[in-house]
Design an enzyme around this catalytic site. Structure first.
Site, PDB file in Angstrom:
ATOM      1  N   GLY A   1      79.660-116.519   1.539  1.00  0.00           N
ATOM      2  CA  GLY A   1      78.777-116.061   0.468  1.00  0.00           C
ATOM      3  C   GLY A   1      77.784-115.009   0.918  1.00  0.00           C
ATOM      4  O   GLY A   1      77.968-114.386   1.961  1.00  0.00           O
TER       5      GLY A   1
ATOM      6  N   HIS B   1      82.798-107.830   2.133  1.00  0.00           N
ATOM      7  CA  HIS B   1      83.626-108.850   1.475  1.00  0.00           C
ATOM      8  C   HIS B   1      84.483-108.210   0.373  1.00  0.00           C
ATOM      9  O   HIS B   1      85.670-108.519   0.223  1.00  0.00           O
ATOM     10  CB  HIS B   1      82.741-109.933   0.847  1.00  0.00           C
ATOM     11  CG  HIS B   1      81.947-110.745   1.827  1.00  0.00           C
ATOM     12  ND1 HIS B   1      80.568-110.755   1.825  1.00  0.00           N
ATOM     13  CD2 HIS B   1      82.312-111.572   2.831  1.00  0.00           C
ATOM     14  CE1 HIS B   1      80.131-111.575   2.777  1.00  0.00           C
ATOM     15  NE2 HIS B   1      81.168-112.073   3.411  1.00  0.00           N
TER      16      HIS B   1
ATOM     17  N   GLY C   1      88.254-110.107   8.107  1.00  0.00           N
ATOM     18  CA  GLY C   1      87.722-108.836   8.583  1.00  0.00           C
ATOM     19  C   GLY C   1      87.793-108.709  10.101  1.00  0.00           C
ATOM     20  O   GLY C   1      87.564-109.686  10.828  1.00  0.00           O
TER      21      GLY C   1
HETATM   22  P1  AMP Z   1      81.476-114.280   6.304  1.00  0.00           P
HETATM   23  O1  AMP Z   1      81.065-114.510   4.906  1.00  0.00           O
HETATM   24  O2  AMP Z   1      80.481-113.530   7.126  1.00  0.00           O
HETATM   25  O3  AMP Z   1      81.972-115.554   6.976  1.00  0.00           O
HETATM   26  O4  AMP Z   1      82.728-113.310   6.244  1.00  0.00           O
HETATM   27  C1  AMP Z   1      83.844-113.619   5.438  1.00  0.00           C
HETATM   28  C2  AMP Z   1      84.935-112.646   5.771  1.00  0.00           C
HETATM   29  O5  AMP Z   1      84.487-111.324   5.520  1.00  0.00           O
HETATM   30  C3  AMP Z   1      85.364-112.686   7.255  1.00  0.00           C
HETATM   31  O6  AMP Z   1      86.770-112.509   7.334  1.00  0.00           O
HETATM   32  C4  AMP Z   1      84.638-111.512   7.835  1.00  0.00           C
HETATM   33  O7  AMP Z   1      85.262-110.963   8.978  1.00  0.00           O
HETATM   34  C5  AMP Z   1      84.695-110.539   6.671  1.00  0.00           C
HETATM   35  N1  AMP Z   1      83.657-109.532   6.793  1.00  0.00           N
HETATM   36  C6  AMP Z   1      82.318-109.739   6.926  1.00  0.00           C
HETATM   37  N2  AMP Z   1      81.672-108.561   7.065  1.00  0.00           N
HETATM   38  C7  AMP Z   1      82.622-107.593   7.035  1.00  0.00           C
HETATM   39  C8  AMP Z   1      82.599-106.176   7.153  1.00  0.00           C
HETATM   40  N3  AMP Z   1      81.463-105.510   7.334  1.00  0.00           N
HETATM   41  N4  AMP Z   1      83.780-105.511   7.074  1.00  0.00           N
HETATM   42  C9  AMP Z   1      84.940-106.181   6.898  1.00  0.00           C
HETATM   43  N5  AMP Z   1      85.031-107.514   6.793  1.00  0.00           N
HETATM   44  C10 AMP Z   1      83.894-108.216   6.864  1.00  0.00           C
END
Ligand code: AMP
Length: 282
Positions: free
Chosen positions: A31, A37, A149
């Site tokens: 979130g 995202h 990501g």
């Molecule tokens: P998180 O909510 O931080 O756990 O991230 C959820 C997903 O979004 C994970 O697969 C992350 O690697 C991806 N993600 C977060 N930030 C980025 C970004 N700046 N660029 C690409 N993917 C991202």
């Protein structure tokens, strides 16, 4: 847009979509959604007719209680952020009990050498928590493909290993890092940065670019020294680790070898906020 909270309901929606011949993509998140995202959702929409976005701050992957406590939780804003996708996106925002049942604990996995370095070394138990929650979510959602990501590059390697270990019937797709115009990698944790910290944080990407531009002509040791010195001089940012690692097995580099591909990885503290980033070197 409304969030679904019951795992049985999300399983049913996916089952129905698949029965109608639709392919289903899954984007797991914690979130506080941002354009990083959204970029994963946009990649998923190229392949899949229906995308499930989970929003769940997973307690078992936090090795620091205050980090878990202060992690931004903005469900209503997140739902507004996704509203323009209409019915192509369904949000699954479960409680911990809905994901884990009565015992919220992580399973000890053995992911091998890839979990012993960098994030694994500095955040004990983190990848067991990541593996546990994704194993549960993958089984509840049962997607055709799941999108992660490269921002969390080591996590992506762990997820591929998890899918192999658990023999899960889905494909894992890695997506490039989405950055602000100033180079700072987008992250939910950026929302906690002060204005001053936001102004200095793009330095992280400047350093990574320097490493990339000098990778051919400099040794790993020289680059390591450069990065340590650069952060030592930079007020407001404290380097936790910097590593150059082989992209296949994430073994950290002592000497460059021909025909191998490498990435540079780092974790930096801006005050108490921990930021990670990485870059492809060759
Ligand atoms: P998180 O909510 O931080 O756990 O991230 C959820 C997903 O979004 C994970 O697969 C992350 O690697 C991806 N993600 C977060 N930030 C980025 C970004 N700046 N660029 C690409 N993917 C991202």
């Amino acid at each position: 847009m409304q969030a679904i909270t019951a795992h049985k309901q999300i399983s049913k929606i996916v089952h129905q979509a698949k029965s109608n011949g639709k392919s289903v993509g899954f984007v797991p998140t914690m979130g506080a959604l941002h354009h990083g995202h959204a970029s994963l959702i946009d990649y998923a929409l190229k392949d899949c007719a229906l995308i499930i976005v989970s929003i769940f701050v997973n307690p078992t992957q936090f090795n620091n209680a205050s980090d878990l406590d202060k992690y931004p939780r903005t469900l209503d804003k997140d739902l507004d952020f996704l509203a323009h996708y209409g019915d192509k996106v369904v949000v699954y925002a479960p409680t911990a009990t809905e994901v884990y049942g009565s015992e919220v604990s992580s399973t000890p996995y053995n992911f091998g050498a890839i979990e012993k370095v960098m994030e694994g070394e500095h955040r004990p138990g983190h990848f067991d928590g990541v593996g546990t929650v994704l194993n549960l979510l993958f089984r509840q959602v049962n997607p055709d493909k799941a999108y992660f990501g490269e921002k969390d590059y080591q996590q992506l390697a762990i997820v591929r290993k998890l899918v192999e270990k658990e023999k899960l019937p889905l494909e894992i797709i890695g997506c490039p890092i989405h950055r602000q115009e100033d180079g700072l990698a987008m992250s939910s944790r950026n929302a906690r940065l002060t204005e001053t910290q936001l102004a200095i944080a793009p330095f992280i990407y400047e350093v990574l670019q320097y490493v990339k531009n000098n990778f051919d002509t400099h040794s790993a040791l020289q680059l390591r020294k450069y990065v340590s010195a650069a952060f030592e001089k930079k007020e407001g940012l404290e380097l936790e680790y910097f590593e150059i690692a082989n992209i296949k097995n994430l073994s950290t580099l002592s000497r460059k070898r021909k025909n191998q591909q490498y990435r540079a990885f780092l974790a930096v503290y801006a005050g108490e906020i921990r930021l990670i980033d990485n870059i492809a070197l060759n």
